[in-house]
Design an enzyme around this catalytic site. Structure first.
Site, PDB file in Angstrom:
ATOM      1  N   MET A 163     -12.713 -24.562  21.181  1.00  0.00           N
ATOM      2  CA  MET A 163     -13.962 -25.242  21.511  1.00  0.00           C
ATOM      3  C   MET A 163     -15.026 -24.732  20.571  1.00  0.00           C
ATOM      4  O   MET A 163     -15.663 -23.733  20.828  1.00  0.00           O
ATOM      5  CB  MET A 163     -14.358 -24.925  22.956  1.00  0.00           C
ATOM      6  N   CYS A 164     -15.143 -25.334  19.426  1.00  0.00           N
ATOM      7  CA  CYS A 164     -15.819 -24.653  18.350  1.00  0.00           C
ATOM      8  C   CYS A 164     -16.146 -25.604  17.223  1.00  0.00           C
ATOM      9  O   CYS A 164     -15.872 -26.786  17.284  1.00  0.00           O
ATOM     10  CB  CYS A 164     -14.883 -23.591  17.763  1.00  0.00           C
ATOM     11  N   ALA A 165     -16.699 -25.026  16.173  1.00  0.00           N
ATOM     12  CA  ALA A 165     -16.801 -25.751  14.914  1.00  0.00           C
ATOM     13  C   ALA A 165     -16.265 -24.858  13.801  1.00  0.00           C
ATOM     14  O   ALA A 165     -16.433 -23.644  13.834  1.00  0.00           O
ATOM     15  CB  ALA A 165     -18.238 -26.149  14.633  1.00  0.00           C
TER      16      ALA A 165
ATOM     17  N   ASP B 280     -16.801 -28.399  23.546  1.00  0.00           N
ATOM     18  CA  ASP B 280     -17.635 -28.780  22.404  1.00  0.00           C
ATOM     19  C   ASP B 280     -17.963 -30.267  22.424  1.00  0.00           C
ATOM     20  O   ASP B 280     -19.077 -30.674  22.110  1.00  0.00           O
ATOM     21  CB  ASP B 280     -16.966 -28.383  21.082  1.00  0.00           C
TER      22      ASP B 280
END
Lengths: 309, 647
Positions: free
Chosen positions: A1-3, B432
């Site tokens: 869950m990130c970039a 996200d």
């Protein structure tokens, strides 16, 4: 869950590109900050030092840091590692050392005594809890102007928010290999047990570390990076887009469901990668970029044309 | 043509400025868009917007009527949920282009990413280049035209609509069928392409739903209903009548059974807690209601207008579809009379209910049935459903017998199918993406409404942290005793986690990141009365939600066959004759009286404990009556405190 973020200059940074490599990676991260407000990290590839290694360790905050550094010095001395220089940076201690032995053996020997972040002739991983613009000055990221690097911001989902669980992850025991990842692996424990039976060691319960360890394992058995990436598409279940960097290249792999985004822009000088196009536009404000998104179930690799340029 | 320069204007401001021009019917051009997100979200005026560059996520999403031209690329979810209008993209589109499209036209001149047109219902999505993986995934209607190659698994699990592929069909998805296009199809496509100046000289293949999986092959037999009490509790026979019935039905239908209600097996619950102090005389204090402040504001954390509840109670989300039109109206009336909020549940806003309820939360589910910008603006709060306590990880189910033509039209899907809603949102695959969806919803209503998350108890400790970081205003947390209109029996009994455990995990999760009071939790899942509500609040919930209890107050006989559609009380049915039995005025008053009993209990308990505000209830007021409840809540185990306050 990130970039995720990646930047590679094919022949070194052209004069027309005004940001340093470090600053550009930080800009990409900041543009996608909504995807990961918890922690930030960079894997930076400096020019290789002949016969020397860069080592980075986590040390305790404030009071306990000095004790940790002494422990690190002792552990290195035990393994015939000659310390050439050492410097505290944020919550880490960076050392330049002379070492002619096997890095994997060294890692196994010291990893239970000290908290290793990375080892490499080029690689230096800097990561901490916090956001890109806040951490960049603390870790002197803007000063980095090497040929390539990858970076990451994280939204913690299952494991905690600590510097250790920030990305990038070093492929523990393998010089110069680092990974960042957006997504989640669903066969983490199956793969972890499989790799542990083969002697691989894990420092966290973060699934990105598994990718790094997995690739390192494949390469330790003689696979080149490309073959390791290809094999990972078969072996790793879940939904992910990940980047792996080595001394001279950045590679990616994307799972078959393609549920995690990754956009790239390439021109004759560079290749830039972001989770969203908005990150790439930070490097080229006001320009309509010919970006592309890799197809599902693919991998790829971009190499620098000369590592020492 | 007005110009907006995005290099020096935040997107939130830009969207309001665009809407302002829209109100005046003035066209707009946007310079320096730099792939920024949420451009033109919530635009409901038929103006031309020319974007000189690339746009980011959800360009033109949740809109009605705009004409948007993007010179370069768009990221994920272009035209999300658009009702009418058109969007032309000069470059490529990211994943889920045209997701949940409900009308209008989208043309992508380059390639498009995976899952294009997921859960689309109407309108046309055209891609000049190639499409990626699973185009038309769970599509319910509308038309997709792909001039290039289809990508793998085209039409996966589609239930309606048509996909035309001009290039290669790489592989067909589950329950998709390749047929020859008709002359009318081709004529209509040609007219469409001509309108956008596109030429195509090849031949088309057409992909439709094969229809083999739209309904269950063998329906469940009608049974004499065995009431709730005959098979709950630990003292019943091991091979009791309900178990025998269950096996016999499965031997006939060969699959899991579907029923209504939540878990029926006993698990530790709020009834296993008690108040430390003897409250025997609490109900005798006539001044309690006047002395105790119950008024609760919830949802204003991020600048939206908070819900204003006369007591910390909400009505749980229950859909028009699962419930009858009369029941939804009655819920609206009861919520208004008691000064609390009502919730649309899945499937869109029922206007009669909107007219009755003073405060109505609009719920957005994975299938996006009935979801649209106009109803969002008519709502007092928006809620994104991730899962529910009765069946975490699964989508809603509405059996064909209850999916009437009217409800199918409102939801934008074909009637007569056993509707199994997707288990995931097209655009929420992790924390996200979730924040981007939440921001899209906020942009669409100008950040004026609270946005909450409905969370079924599962991985609560982690999920609650994500909800906090993703800047939700509050969370409706639903445990396994929470009811549902239809779910598999084993799922209901064994998948979720108990309400009490869910609340504890949520509170501890927040405490772990030093955010104990930063995210209000509305607890639901088997709350039976004001005593339960008081205990939940004492443990740390901000408010409670009532579902099943409201149904019972309205005359539900707890036969648990809500899914069948024959509800004799006229609550959970769409059959006109049964619905007619339900007297809206009487039933709404019954529910109102029940809600007032909760108000009284909340006030009486708070007053007896020496509090003048219901929020002063705290853990110190509670003890546990069983070792299990003590272990779950870490409250002191004091079985001697057992006193039944409900009498």
């Amino acid at each position: 869950m990130c970039a995720i973020a990646g930047l590679l200059f094919k022949k070194g940074r052209p004069a027309s590109f005004s940001m340093t490599t470090g600053a550009a990676l930080t800009e990409i991260l900041d543009a996608t900050l909504h995807r990961g407000p918890d922690s930030t990290g960079w894997a930076l590839y400096h020019p290789a030092l002949e016969g020397q290694l860069r080592m980075r360790f986590f040390i305790g905050a404030n009071g306990s840091g000095q004790g940790d550094i002494e422990k690190i010095h002792a552990a290195l001395a035990d393994q015939d590692v000659t310390l050439l220089a050492g410097e505290v940076l944020g919550c880490t201690y960076g050392a330049r050392v002379r070492f002619n032995g096997d890095v994997l053996a060294l890692t196994h020997a010291i990893e239970r005594q000290v908290r290793l972040v990375s080892i490499g002739a080029s690689l230096d991983i800097l990561k901490d809890v916090g956001q890109p613009f806040e951490l960049s000055p603390r870790y002197a990221i803007d000063a980095f102007d090497g040929g390539h690097g990858i970076a990451h911001i994280r939204l913690a989902t299952e494991s905690g928010v600590h510097p250790d669980t920030a990305h990038p992850f070093w492929a523990c025991g393998f010089s110069d290999v680092a990974t960042v990842h957006n997504g989640q692996l669903t066969n983490y424990w199956i793969m972890r047990r499989r790799l542990e039976r083969r002697g691989m060691v894990f420092q966290t319960e973060n699934d990105t570390e598994l990718i790094a360890v997995y690739l390192a394992y494949q390469m330790s058995r003689g696979a080149d990076l490309e073959a390791a990436l290809r094999a990972s598409l078969e072996d790793l279940d879940g939904t992910y887009s990940y980047l792996v960097a080595t001394r001279d290249a950045i590679g990616y792999a994307k799972d078959k469901l393609a549920a995690k985004p990754m956009v790239k822009y390439e021109n004759e000088d560079l290749i830039a990668i972001s989770s969203e196009e908005v990150g790439l536009n930070r490097l080229f404000p006001g320009r309509a970029l010919a970006t592309s998104e890799p197809a599902p179930l693919t991998y790829g690799l971009w190499r620098r044309e000369s590592v020492f340029a | 043509m007005e110009t907006i320069d995005l290099s020096n204007m935040p997107i939130r401001t830009a969207n309001e400025v665009i809407r302002g021009y829209g109100a005046a019917h003035q066209d707009v051009q946007i310079i320096n868009p730099d792939a920024k997100h949420y451009l033109c979200v919530g635009l409901t005026n038929p103006i031309q917007v020319h974007i000189k560059g690339s746009a980011g996520y959800f360009c033109g999403g949740l809109s009605d009527g705009p004409c948007i031209e993007v010179e370069n690329n768009v990221s994920w979810g272009v035209g999300d949920n658009m009702l009418a209008g058109n969007i032309v993209v000069g470059g490529n589109a990211g994943a889920i282009a045209g997701e949940a499209l409900r009308g209008g036209e989208i043309v992508i001149k380059g390639n498009m990413g995976s899952r294009a047109g997921q859960v689309m219902k109407k309108g046309t999505l055209c891609c000049v280049g190639n499409s990626s993986f699973m185009a038309g995934y769970m599509m319910y209607g509308g038309r997709m035209i792909i001039l290039g190659d289809s990508g793998e698994k085209v039409g996966e699990d589609m239930a309606g609509g048509e996909i035309f592929v001009g290039g290669q069909v790489n592989s067909l998805g589950n329950d998709a069928l390749q047929v020859a296009p008709t002359a009318e199809d081709l004529e209509s496509i040609k007219a469409f392409l001509d309108r956008y100046g596109l030429t195509f000289t090849g031949t088309f293949q057409k992909i439709v739903c094969a229809g083999k999986q739209l309904t269950f092959a063998t329906p469940e037999p009608r049974m004499r209903s065995l009431p709730h009490t005959q098979f709950t509790g630990s003292r019943v026979d091991y091979w009791n009548a309900k178990v025998v019935e269950d096996i016999r039905v499965k031997a006939h239908i060969g699959r899991y059974r579907i029923r209504g209600y939540g878990a029926a097996r006993p698990v530790p619950h709020l009834s296993d807690l008690a108040f430390r102090k003897d409250l025997t005389g609490a109900g005798l204090d006539p001044g309690a209601l006047a002395r105790v402040n119950l008024r609760t504001f919830i949802g204003g954390k991020h600048g939206g207008r908070a819900l204003d509840l006369s007591m910390p109670v909400m009505i749980a989300p229950m859909s028009y579809g699962a419930l009858s039109p009369h029941m939804k109206r009655a819920l609206g009336i009861a919520s208004r009379l008691s000064g609390i909020s009502e919730n649309t549940g899945e499937g869109g806003m029922y206007s009669y209910e909107r007219a009755e309820a003073r405060q109505l939360i609009a719920q957005c589910l994975s299938g996006r049935f009935g979801w649209n910008i106009h109803d969002m603006k008519r709502a007092d709060g928006l809620e994104l459903y991730i899962s529910q306590g009765a069946k975490p990880g699964l989508g809603g189910q509405l059996m064909a017998s209850k999916l009437t033509a009217e409800i199918a039209a409102m939801r934008g899907i074909p009637a007569g199918m056993d509707l199994r809603s997707p288990s995931r949102h097209p655009d929420v695959l992790g924390g996200d993406d979730l924040i981007m969806k939440i921001e899209e919803l906020r942009e669409a209503v100008g950040w004026r409404l609270p946005v909450s998350l409905k969370l079924g108890a599962g991985r609560t400790r982690d999920d609650i942290k994500i909800a906090l970081k993703d800047r939700l205003d509050f969370v409706e947390l639903d445990g396994m005793q929470g009811g549902t209109g239809a779910a598999g029996n084993e799922v209901l009994e064994y998948v979720g986690i108990p309400t009490l455990a869910a609340l504890m995990e949520a509170l501890e999760g927040l405490a772990e990141i030093d955010a104990r009071d930063q995210l209000p939790i509305v607890l639901m899942g088997g709350i039976q009365n004001g005593v339960d509500a008081a205990k939940a609040i004492a443990l740390g919930a901000h408010a409670v939600g009532l579902g099943t209890a409201m149904l019972i107050a309205a005359g539900c006989i707890a036969c648990m066959q809500c899914s069948v559609g024959n509800c004799v009380a006229g609550l959970a049915t769409q059959k006109a004759a049964h619905v007619a039995r339900f007297d809206i005025d009487q039933r709404s008053l019954a529910m109102h009286r029940y809600l007032e009993s909760i108000r009284w209990q909340l006030a009486a308990i708070s007053a007896a404990l020496g509090h003048d505000d219901v929020r002063q209830l705290c853990r110190d007021d509670l003890v546990a009556l069983t070792p299990e409840a003590a272990a779950m809540t870490r409250l002191p185990y004091e079985p001697s405190a057992a006193r039944d306050l409900r009498n």
